[in-house]
Design a protein around this motif. Structure first.
Motif, PDB file in Angstrom:
ATOM      1  N   ARG A   1     -13.611 -39.416 -18.862  1.00 43.48           N
ATOM      2  CA  ARG A   1     -13.504 -38.068 -18.291  1.00 43.48           C
ATOM      3  C   ARG A   1     -12.157 -37.438 -18.635  1.00 43.48           C
ATOM      4  O   ARG A   1     -11.184 -38.132 -18.888  1.00 43.48           O
ATOM      5  CB  ARG A   1     -13.625 -38.118 -16.772  1.00 43.48           C
ATOM      6  CG  ARG A   1     -14.921 -38.667 -16.263  1.00 43.48           C
ATOM      7  CD  ARG A   1     -14.898 -38.823 -14.771  1.00 43.48           C
ATOM      8  NE  ARG A   1     -13.809 -39.728 -14.391  1.00 43.48           N
ATOM      9  CZ  ARG A   1     -13.604 -40.195 -13.158  1.00 43.48           C
ATOM     10  NH1 ARG A   1     -14.403 -39.837 -12.172  1.00 43.48           N
ATOM     11  NH2 ARG A   1     -12.605 -41.005 -12.907  1.00 43.48           N
TER      12      ARG A   1
ATOM     13  N   HIS B   1     -23.683 -31.607 -18.595  1.00 46.10           N
ATOM     14  CA  HIS B   1     -22.944 -32.470 -17.673  1.00 46.10           C
ATOM     15  C   HIS B   1     -22.552 -31.657 -16.440  1.00 46.10           C
ATOM     16  O   HIS B   1     -22.862 -30.463 -16.343  1.00 46.10           O
ATOM     17  CB  HIS B   1     -21.685 -33.018 -18.352  1.00 46.10           C
ATOM     18  CG  HIS B   1     -21.966 -34.094 -19.351  1.00 46.10           C
ATOM     19  ND1 HIS B   1     -21.902 -35.423 -19.042  1.00 46.10           N
ATOM     20  CD2 HIS B   1     -22.309 -34.032 -20.657  1.00 46.10           C
ATOM     21  CE1 HIS B   1     -22.213 -36.141 -20.115  1.00 46.10           C
ATOM     22  NE2 HIS B   1     -22.456 -35.311 -21.111  1.00 46.10           N
TER      23      HIS B   1
ATOM     24  N   PHE C   1     -21.679 -28.826 -23.118  1.00 48.14           N
ATOM     25  CA  PHE C   1     -20.811 -29.109 -24.255  1.00 48.14           C
ATOM     26  C   PHE C   1     -21.567 -28.725 -25.508  1.00 48.14           C
ATOM     27  O   PHE C   1     -22.738 -29.074 -25.660  1.00 48.14           O
ATOM     28  CB  PHE C   1     -20.507 -30.612 -24.343  1.00 48.14           C
ATOM     29  CG  PHE C   1     -19.559 -31.113 -23.304  1.00 48.14           C
ATOM     30  CD1 PHE C   1     -18.226 -31.330 -23.617  1.00 48.14           C
ATOM     31  CD2 PHE C   1     -20.003 -31.397 -22.022  1.00 48.14           C
ATOM     32  CE1 PHE C   1     -17.355 -31.825 -22.666  1.00 48.14           C
ATOM     33  CE2 PHE C   1     -19.135 -31.892 -21.071  1.00 48.14           C
ATOM     34  CZ  PHE C   1     -17.809 -32.100 -21.387  1.00 48.14           C
TER      35      PHE C   1
ATOM     36  N   ARG D   1     -25.672 -30.332 -28.335  1.00 42.27           N
ATOM     37  CA  ARG D   1     -25.308 -29.782 -27.029  1.00 42.27           C
ATOM     38  C   ARG D   1     -25.684 -30.813 -25.974  1.00 42.27           C
ATOM     39  O   ARG D   1     -26.668 -31.536 -26.097  1.00 42.27           O
ATOM     40  CB  ARG D   1     -25.960 -28.439 -26.785  1.00 42.27           C
ATOM     41  CG  ARG D   1     -27.437 -28.441 -26.829  1.00 42.27           C
ATOM     42  CD  ARG D   1     -27.972 -27.034 -26.577  1.00 42.27           C
ATOM     43  NE  ARG D   1     -29.389 -27.034 -26.844  1.00 42.27           N
ATOM     44  CZ  ARG D   1     -29.998 -26.246 -27.689  1.00 42.27           C
ATOM     45  NH1 ARG D   1     -29.313 -25.334 -28.337  1.00 42.27           N
ATOM     46  NH2 ARG D   1     -31.286 -26.338 -27.876  1.00 42.27           N
ATOM     47  N   HIS D   2     -24.842 -30.876 -24.952  1.00 37.05           N
ATOM     48  CA  HIS D   2     -24.963 -31.894 -23.925  1.00 37.05           C
ATOM     49  C   HIS D   2     -24.692 -31.253 -22.570  1.00 37.05           C
ATOM     50  O   HIS D   2     -23.747 -30.473 -22.433  1.00 37.05           O
ATOM     51  CB  HIS D   2     -23.964 -33.032 -24.177  1.00 37.05           C
ATOM     52  CG  HIS D   2     -24.028 -33.568 -25.571  1.00 37.05           C
ATOM     53  ND1 HIS D   2     -24.868 -34.581 -25.933  1.00 37.05           N
ATOM     54  CD2 HIS D   2     -23.372 -33.197 -26.710  1.00 37.05           C
ATOM     55  CE1 HIS D   2     -24.726 -34.834 -27.224  1.00 37.05           C
ATOM     56  NE2 HIS D   2     -23.824 -34.001 -27.717  1.00 37.05           N
TER      57      HIS D   2
ATOM     58  N   ARG E   1     -17.120 -38.920 -27.295  1.00 44.55           N
ATOM     59  CA  ARG E   1     -16.128 -39.911 -26.896  1.00 44.55           C
ATOM     60  C   ARG E   1     -15.812 -40.880 -28.028  1.00 44.55           C
ATOM     61  O   ARG E   1     -14.664 -41.190 -28.281  1.00 44.55           O
ATOM     62  CB  ARG E   1     -16.666 -40.712 -25.716  1.00 44.55           C
ATOM     63  CG  ARG E   1     -15.785 -40.713 -24.526  1.00 44.55           C
ATOM     64  CD  ARG E   1     -16.399 -41.533 -23.432  1.00 44.55           C
ATOM     65  NE  ARG E   1     -17.410 -40.750 -22.739  1.00 44.55           N
ATOM     66  CZ  ARG E   1     -18.261 -41.247 -21.861  1.00 44.55           C
ATOM     67  NH1 ARG E   1     -18.240 -42.533 -21.575  1.00 44.55           N
ATOM     68  NH2 ARG E   1     -19.130 -40.479 -21.270  1.00 44.55           N
TER      69      ARG E   1
ATOM     70  N   PRO F   1     -19.246 -36.152 -23.441  1.00 40.22           N
ATOM     71  CA  PRO F   1     -20.474 -36.802 -23.928  1.00 40.22           C
ATOM     72  C   PRO F   1     -20.158 -38.066 -24.719  1.00 40.22           C
ATOM     73  O   PRO F   1     -19.166 -38.126 -25.447  1.00 40.22           O
ATOM     74  CB  PRO F   1     -21.102 -35.734 -24.823  1.00 40.22           C
ATOM     75  CG  PRO F   1     -20.593 -34.439 -24.272  1.00 40.22           C
ATOM     76  CD  PRO F   1     -19.194 -34.741 -23.797  1.00 40.22           C
ATOM     77  N   HIS F   2     -20.991 -39.065 -24.543  1.00 40.06           N
ATOM     78  CA  HIS F   2     -20.759 -40.386 -25.150  1.00 40.06           C
ATOM     79  C   HIS F   2     -20.502 -40.283 -26.653  1.00 40.06           C
ATOM     80  O   HIS F   2     -19.578 -40.901 -27.179  1.00 40.06           O
ATOM     81  CB  HIS F   2     -21.939 -41.311 -24.864  1.00 40.06           C
ATOM     82  CG  HIS F   2     -21.672 -42.722 -25.249  1.00 40.06           C
ATOM     83  ND1 HIS F   2     -21.893 -43.206 -26.511  1.00 40.06           N
ATOM     84  CD2 HIS F   2     -21.155 -43.751 -24.529  1.00 40.06           C
ATOM     85  CE1 HIS F   2     -21.552 -44.470 -26.560  1.00 40.06           C
ATOM     86  NE2 HIS F   2     -21.101 -44.830 -25.375  1.00 40.06           N
ATOM     87  N   LYS F   3     -21.305 -39.524 -27.371  1.00 45.08           N
ATOM     88  CA  LYS F   3     -21.144 -39.376 -28.823  1.00 45.08           C
ATOM     89  C   LYS F   3     -19.783 -38.770 -29.158  1.00 45.08           C
ATOM     90  O   LYS F   3     -19.103 -39.213 -30.077  1.00 45.08           O
ATOM     91  CB  LYS F   3     -22.280 -38.520 -29.389  1.00 45.08           C
ATOM     92  CG  LYS F   3     -22.100 -38.083 -30.828  1.00 45.08           C
ATOM     93  CD  LYS F   3     -22.130 -39.256 -31.807  1.00 45.08           C
ATOM     94  CE  LYS F   3     -22.137 -38.801 -33.240  1.00 45.08           C
ATOM     95  NZ  LYS F   3     -20.848 -38.753 -33.878  1.00 45.08           N
TER      96      LYS F   3
END
Length: 153
Positions: A97, A8, A116, A5-6, A23, A19-21
């Protein structure tokens, strides 16, 4: 695979950074295509986000699933109206994004702070408040996971 979980925030235009991961699993900024749709859940409000290929597999599964019974036409129409029609294809911009449309933001009650959550083949976007409600419910149901046969060693 989408896990974790992230936290933002949406910007003023309704965009949110993936989230970068996540992406990286989508092909990186500027390359990843996703399908964003409103969740079919009647308990919680959130958005489902699929990589384009996973969405196509989901559509094939839906098309292959027989819908029977006296109310089959109504069920099919509800599926279209509540899950397929709200779906929008988005491509990650150079900053990673996506745009969440006003209709989707309203359906998921997204305002500023979002969460997320990775659901393995797809991920969800929640409002922070709705995710907290979900998290409290999930904590109460935690012991039920141990009842899944054959899952635990």
């Amino acid at each position: 695979m989408f896990i974790g979980r992230h936290f933002h925030s949406l910007d003023a235009k309704g965009r949110v950074a993936i989230p970068h991961k996540f992406r990286g699993d989508l092909g990186g900024a500027g390359g990843g295509r996703v399908i964003v749709t409103v969740s079919p859940s009647d308990r919680f409000n959130y958005l489902d986000v699929y990589p384009a290929e996973e969405w196509e597999a989901t559509i094939r599964k839906i098309l292959a699933t027989p819908i029977t019974g006296e109310d089959a036409a109504e069920i099919r129409e509800a599926l279209l109206a509540n899950y397929i029609h709200p779906a929008q294809e988005q491509t990650l911009d150079t900053q990673g994004r996506i745009l969440v449309t006003p209709d989707q933001r309203q359906a998921a009650r997204l305002e500023k702070d979002v969460v997320f959550t990775g659901d393995m083949q797809r991920f969800r976007i929640w409002s922070l408040e709705e995710w907290r409600r979900y998290d409290q419910t999930a904590a109460k149901d935690k012991a039920k996971v141990l009842r899944i046969p054959g899952l635990w060693f």
